[in-house]
Motif scaffolding. Structure first.
Motif, PDB file in Angstrom:
ATOM      1  N   VAL A 107       0.804  -1.230   0.000  1.00 31.29           N
ATOM      2  CA  VAL A 107       0.000   0.000   0.000  1.00 31.29           C
ATOM      3  C   VAL A 107       0.832   1.273   0.000  1.00 31.29           C
ATOM      4  CG1 VAL A 107      -1.934  -1.133   1.115  1.00 31.29           C
ATOM      5  CG2 VAL A 107      -0.185  -0.049   2.537  1.00 31.29           C
ATOM      6  N   HIS A 108       2.137   1.178   0.259  1.00 32.20           N
ATOM      7  CA  HIS A 108       2.978   2.366   0.337  1.00 32.20           C
ATOM      8  C   HIS A 108       3.658   2.714  -0.990  1.00 32.20           C
ATOM      9  CE1 HIS A 108       2.424   2.064   4.636  1.00 32.20           C
ATOM     10  NE2 HIS A 108       2.881   0.833   4.621  1.00 32.20           N
ATOM     11  N   LEU A 109       3.365   1.962  -2.053  1.00 32.87           N
ATOM     12  CA  LEU A 109       4.138   2.089  -3.292  1.00 32.87           C
ATOM     13  C   LEU A 109       3.295   2.551  -4.476  1.00 32.87           C
ATOM     14  CD1 LEU A 109       6.354  -1.119  -2.943  1.00 32.87           C
ATOM     15  CD2 LEU A 109       6.971   1.234  -2.368  1.00 32.87           C
ATOM     16  N   GLY A 110       2.356   3.454  -4.231  1.00 32.07           N
ATOM     17  CA  GLY A 110       1.498   3.938  -5.299  1.00 32.07           C
ATOM     18  C   GLY A 110       2.252   4.651  -6.413  1.00 32.07           C
ATOM     19  N   LYS A 111       3.239   5.455  -6.059  1.00 31.09           N
ATOM     20  CA  LYS A 111       4.013   6.171  -7.085  1.00 31.09           C
ATOM     21  C   LYS A 111       4.794   5.196  -7.952  1.00 31.09           C
ATOM     22  CE  LYS A 111       4.541  10.530  -4.545  1.00 31.09           C
ATOM     23  NZ  LYS A 111       5.515  11.490  -3.931  1.00 31.09           N
ATOM     24  N   LEU A 112       5.374   4.190  -7.330  1.00 29.63           N
ATOM     25  CA  LEU A 112       6.104   3.185  -8.095  1.00 29.63           C
ATOM     26  C   LEU A 112       5.154   2.424  -9.014  1.00 29.63           C
ATOM     27  CD1 LEU A 112       8.615   1.505  -8.756  1.00 29.63           C
ATOM     28  CD2 LEU A 112       8.093   0.085  -6.754  1.00 29.63           C
ATOM     29  N   ALA A 113       3.954   2.117  -8.538  1.00 27.39           N
ATOM     30  CA  ALA A 113       2.977   1.388  -9.362  1.00 27.39           C
ATOM     31  C   ALA A 113       2.680   2.153 -10.648  1.00 27.39           C
ATOM     32  CB  ALA A 113       1.693   1.152  -8.571  1.00 27.39           C
ATOM     33  N   ARG A 114       2.456   3.450 -10.542  1.00 24.17           N
ATOM     34  CA  ARG A 114       2.147   4.247 -11.733  1.00 24.17           C
ATOM     35  C   ARG A 114       3.320   4.251 -12.710  1.00 24.17           C
ATOM     36  NH1 ARG A 114      -0.413   7.232  -7.688  1.00 24.17           N
ATOM     37  NH2 ARG A 114       1.356   8.662  -7.413  1.00 24.17           N
ATOM     38  N   ARG A 115       4.527   4.312 -12.187  1.00 25.64           N
ATOM     39  CA  ARG A 115       5.699   4.343 -13.061  1.00 25.64           C
ATOM     40  C   ARG A 115       5.924   2.994 -13.754  1.00 25.64           C
ATOM     41  NH1 ARG A 115       6.076   8.285  -9.424  1.00 25.64           N
ATOM     42  NH2 ARG A 115       7.465  10.083  -9.784  1.00 25.64           N
ATOM     43  N   LEU A 116       5.729   1.897 -13.027  1.00 25.96           N
ATOM     44  CA  LEU A 116       5.898   0.583 -13.649  1.00 25.96           C
ATOM     45  C   LEU A 116       4.838   0.353 -14.728  1.00 25.96           C
ATOM     46  CD1 LEU A 116       6.787  -1.692 -10.594  1.00 25.96           C
ATOM     47  CD2 LEU A 116       8.316  -0.891 -12.407  1.00 25.96           C
ATOM     48  N   ARG A 117       3.631   0.827 -14.476  1.00 28.32           N
ATOM     49  CA  ARG A 117       2.594   0.730 -15.508  1.00 28.32           C
ATOM     50  C   ARG A 117       2.965   1.564 -16.730  1.00 28.32           C
ATOM     51  NH1 ARG A 117      -2.480   1.549 -11.281  1.00 28.32           N
ATOM     52  NH2 ARG A 117      -2.520  -0.597 -10.486  1.00 28.32           N
ATOM     53  N   MET A 118       3.520   2.741 -16.507  1.00 30.74           N
ATOM     54  CA  MET A 118       3.935   3.590 -17.620  1.00 30.74           C
ATOM     55  C   MET A 118       4.984   2.883 -18.479  1.00 30.74           C
ATOM     56  SD  MET A 118       5.128   7.578 -17.470  1.00 30.74           S
ATOM     57  CE  MET A 118       6.852   7.351 -17.087  1.00 30.74           C
ATOM     58  N   LEU A 119       5.794   2.032 -17.847  1.00 28.73           N
ATOM     59  CA  LEU A 119       6.806   1.257 -18.562  1.00 28.73           C
ATOM     60  C   LEU A 119       6.226   0.010 -19.224  1.00 28.73           C
ATOM     61  CD1 LEU A 119       9.651   1.533 -15.925  1.00 28.73           C
ATOM     62  CD2 LEU A 119       9.718   2.489 -18.222  1.00 28.73           C
ATOM     63  N   GLY A 120       4.932  -0.253 -18.986  1.00 31.48           N
ATOM     64  CA  GLY A 120       4.263  -1.363 -19.643  1.00 31.48           C
ATOM     65  C   GLY A 120       4.176  -2.645 -18.841  1.00 31.48           C
ATOM     66  N   PHE A 121       4.510  -2.602 -17.537  1.00 31.35           N
ATOM     67  CA  PHE A 121       4.500  -3.818 -16.731  1.00 31.35           C
ATOM     68  C   PHE A 121       3.167  -4.000 -16.003  1.00 31.35           C
ATOM     69  CE2 PHE A 121       9.034  -2.705 -17.037  1.00 31.35           C
ATOM     70  CZ  PHE A 121       9.467  -3.853 -17.679  1.00 31.35           C
ATOM     71  N   ASP A 122       2.697  -5.223 -16.010  1.00 27.55           N
ATOM     72  CA  ASP A 122       1.448  -5.597 -15.341  1.00 27.55           C
ATOM     73  C   ASP A 122       1.655  -5.436 -13.837  1.00 27.55           C
ATOM     74  OD1 ASP A 122      -0.785  -6.834 -14.281  1.00 27.55           O
ATOM     75  OD2 ASP A 122      -0.699  -8.563 -15.627  1.00 27.55           O
ATOM     76  N   THR A 123       1.021  -4.417 -13.261  1.00 23.87           N
ATOM     77  CA  THR A 123       1.303  -4.029 -11.874  1.00 23.87           C
ATOM     78  C   THR A 123       0.010  -3.826 -11.101  1.00 23.87           C
ATOM     79  OG1 THR A 123       3.312  -2.891 -12.601  1.00 23.87           O
ATOM     80  CG2 THR A 123       2.496  -2.361 -10.400  1.00 23.87           C
ATOM     81  N   LEU A 124      -0.289  -4.715 -10.165  1.00 19.40           N
ATOM     82  CA  LEU A 124      -1.474  -4.570  -9.324  1.00 19.40           C
ATOM     83  C   LEU A 124      -1.140  -3.707  -8.110  1.00 19.40           C
ATOM     84  CD1 LEU A 124      -3.303  -8.016  -9.109  1.00 19.40           C
ATOM     85  CD2 LEU A 124      -3.787  -6.056 -10.581  1.00 19.40           C
ATOM     86  N   TYR A 125      -2.052  -2.796  -7.796  1.00 24.06           N
ATOM     87  CA  TYR A 125      -1.869  -1.937  -6.622  1.00 24.06           C
ATOM     88  C   TYR A 125      -3.227  -1.399  -6.199  1.00 24.06           C
ATOM     89  CZ  TYR A 125      -1.066   2.184  -3.784  1.00 24.06           C
ATOM     90  OH  TYR A 125      -1.118   3.108  -2.776  1.00 24.06           O
ATOM     91  N   ARG A 126      -3.489  -1.440  -4.900  1.00 25.53           N
ATOM     92  CA  ARG A 126      -4.617  -0.729  -4.291  1.00 25.53           C
ATOM     93  C   ARG A 126      -4.154  -0.221  -2.942  1.00 25.53           C
ATOM     94  NH1 ARG A 126      -8.642  -5.004  -4.577  1.00 25.53           N
ATOM     95  NH2 ARG A 126      -8.676  -4.762  -2.302  1.00 25.53           N
ATOM     96  N   ASN A 127      -4.636   0.944  -2.556  1.00 22.35           N
ATOM     97  CA  ASN A 127      -4.168   1.504  -1.287  1.00 22.35           C
ATOM     98  C   ASN A 127      -4.862   0.895  -0.075  1.00 22.35           C
ATOM     99  OD1 ASN A 127      -6.673   2.706  -1.375  1.00 22.35           O
ATOM    100  ND2 ASN A 127      -5.914   4.789  -1.633  1.00 22.35           N
ATOM    101  N   ASP A 128      -5.710  -0.123  -0.325  1.00 15.62           N
ATOM    102  CA  ASP A 128      -6.350  -0.806   0.800  1.00 15.62           C
ATOM    103  C   ASP A 128      -6.048  -2.309   0.810  1.00 15.62           C
ATOM    104  OD1 ASP A 128      -7.809  -1.466  -1.449  1.00 15.62           O
ATOM    105  OD2 ASP A 128      -9.771  -1.164  -0.535  1.00 15.62           O
ATOM    106  N   PHE A 129      -5.058  -2.730   0.044  1.00 17.99           N
ATOM    107  CA  PHE A 129      -4.645  -4.136   0.094  1.00 17.99           C
ATOM    108  C   PHE A 129      -4.151  -4.482   1.491  1.00 17.99           C
ATOM    109  CE2 PHE A 129      -3.512  -4.787  -4.648  1.00 17.99           C
ATOM    110  CZ  PHE A 129      -4.661  -5.537  -4.856  1.00 17.99           C
ATOM    111  N   GLY A 130      -4.597  -5.603   2.041  1.00 13.59           N
ATOM    112  CA  GLY A 130      -4.021  -6.141   3.263  1.00 13.59           C
ATOM    113  C   GLY A 130      -2.889  -7.097   2.926  1.00 13.59           C
ATOM    114  N   ASP A 131      -2.024  -7.365   3.885  1.00 14.86           N
ATOM    115  CA  ASP A 131      -0.876  -8.231   3.633  1.00 14.86           C
ATOM    116  C   ASP A 131      -1.297  -9.617   3.158  1.00 14.86           C
ATOM    117  OD1 ASP A 131       0.722  -6.162   4.341  1.00 14.86           O
ATOM    118  OD2 ASP A 131       1.507  -7.055   6.187  1.00 14.86           O
TER     119      ASP A 131
END
Length: 256
Positions: A107-131
């Protein structure tokens, strides 16, 4: 350890696994007291190294699984994930490397998620994911967990995971590209930075109702997310995004 008669094993961690160790244990062999007959996984994680970052263990020169039980005098060498190197003749500690990398981020890596998606990588992220949710999805969908939480990678069901050393999103992108040897797999702007859906070219007439009049007059080439419908075009931020891409792809990471 002062008493030579105390049962012990000799440990040596290699490459980036040393990041998890205190300075006096890094890049050297050292002895650790042995109590009862622990598994090699128990000993590795007791040293602070999450098993999700380990891909090869040699005990007295022979490759072993996490459940191997240690005995007095054993010499243990622990190596990190070999995503870019085939070590199939040895006993891998996971079924296979992920040759087509797919990620799930904490949940702490939202900025990284957007950048990896911009590079074309399949990246799941939600700010409410539990461990536990992250671990379950990663196992079910064969995704690599990216996190700043070492404890998350110690979960027993984790097979592929990586602890990000940097706290800066731009640096984290470089770190992931280098760690998993992804430079040749980059496909810029192929995924939606908002939802991770695939982006495709679209006829201008079909999305006019999404556009401000000024945008419609100025641009003719548009793209749209297959999942959420967000529309993209090469607007004011496009050059900045291309500049970021160039920096990330210039060279492998050499250090912080």
């Amino acid at each position: 350890m002062d008493d030579p008669d105390t049962p012990s094993v000799t440990l040596r961690f290699y490459e980036e696994l040393n990041d998890f160790l205190p300075a006096h244990k890094r890049k050297r062999s050292y002895r650790r007291p042995l109590f009862l007959s622990p598994t090699v996984k128990d000993v590795i994680e007791a040293e602070g190294v999450p098993h999700g970052e380990v891909d090869l263990i040699l005990v007295n020169g022979a490759s072993v699984a996490f459940g191997h039980r240690l005995r007095d005098g054993d010499r243990v060498a622990v190596y990190p994930m070999f995503e870019a190197l085939d070590i199939s003749p040895l006993l891998r500690l996971r079924p296979r490397p992920l040759r087509v990398p797919r990620f799930i981020l904490d949940v702490h890596l939202g900025k990284l998620a957007r950048r990896l998606r911009m590079l074309g990588f399949d990246t799941l992220y939600r700010n409410d994911f539990g461990d536990h949710e992250i671990v379950e999805i990663a196992a079910r969908e064969h995704r690599i967990i990216l996190t700043r939480d070492i404890g998350l990678l110690k979960h027993g069901a984790v097979t592929h995971g990586y602890w990000l050393r940097s706290t800066r999103a731009a640096r984290q992108v470089e770190e992931v590209l280098e760690r998993f040897d992804l430079h040749r797999l980059v496909d810029p702007f192929a995924r939606c930075t908002v939802c991770n859906g695939e982006v495709r070219g679209v006829e201008k007439d079909t999305i006019l109702h999404h556009l401000h009049p000024g945008t419609a007059r100025t641009f003719d080439v548009f793209y749209q997310c297959n999942d959420c419908g967000k529309v993209y075009w090469e607007g004011a931020h496009y050059d900045d995004m291309c500049a970021s891409l160039s920096r990330w792809l210039e060279a492998p990471v050499k250090g912080e």
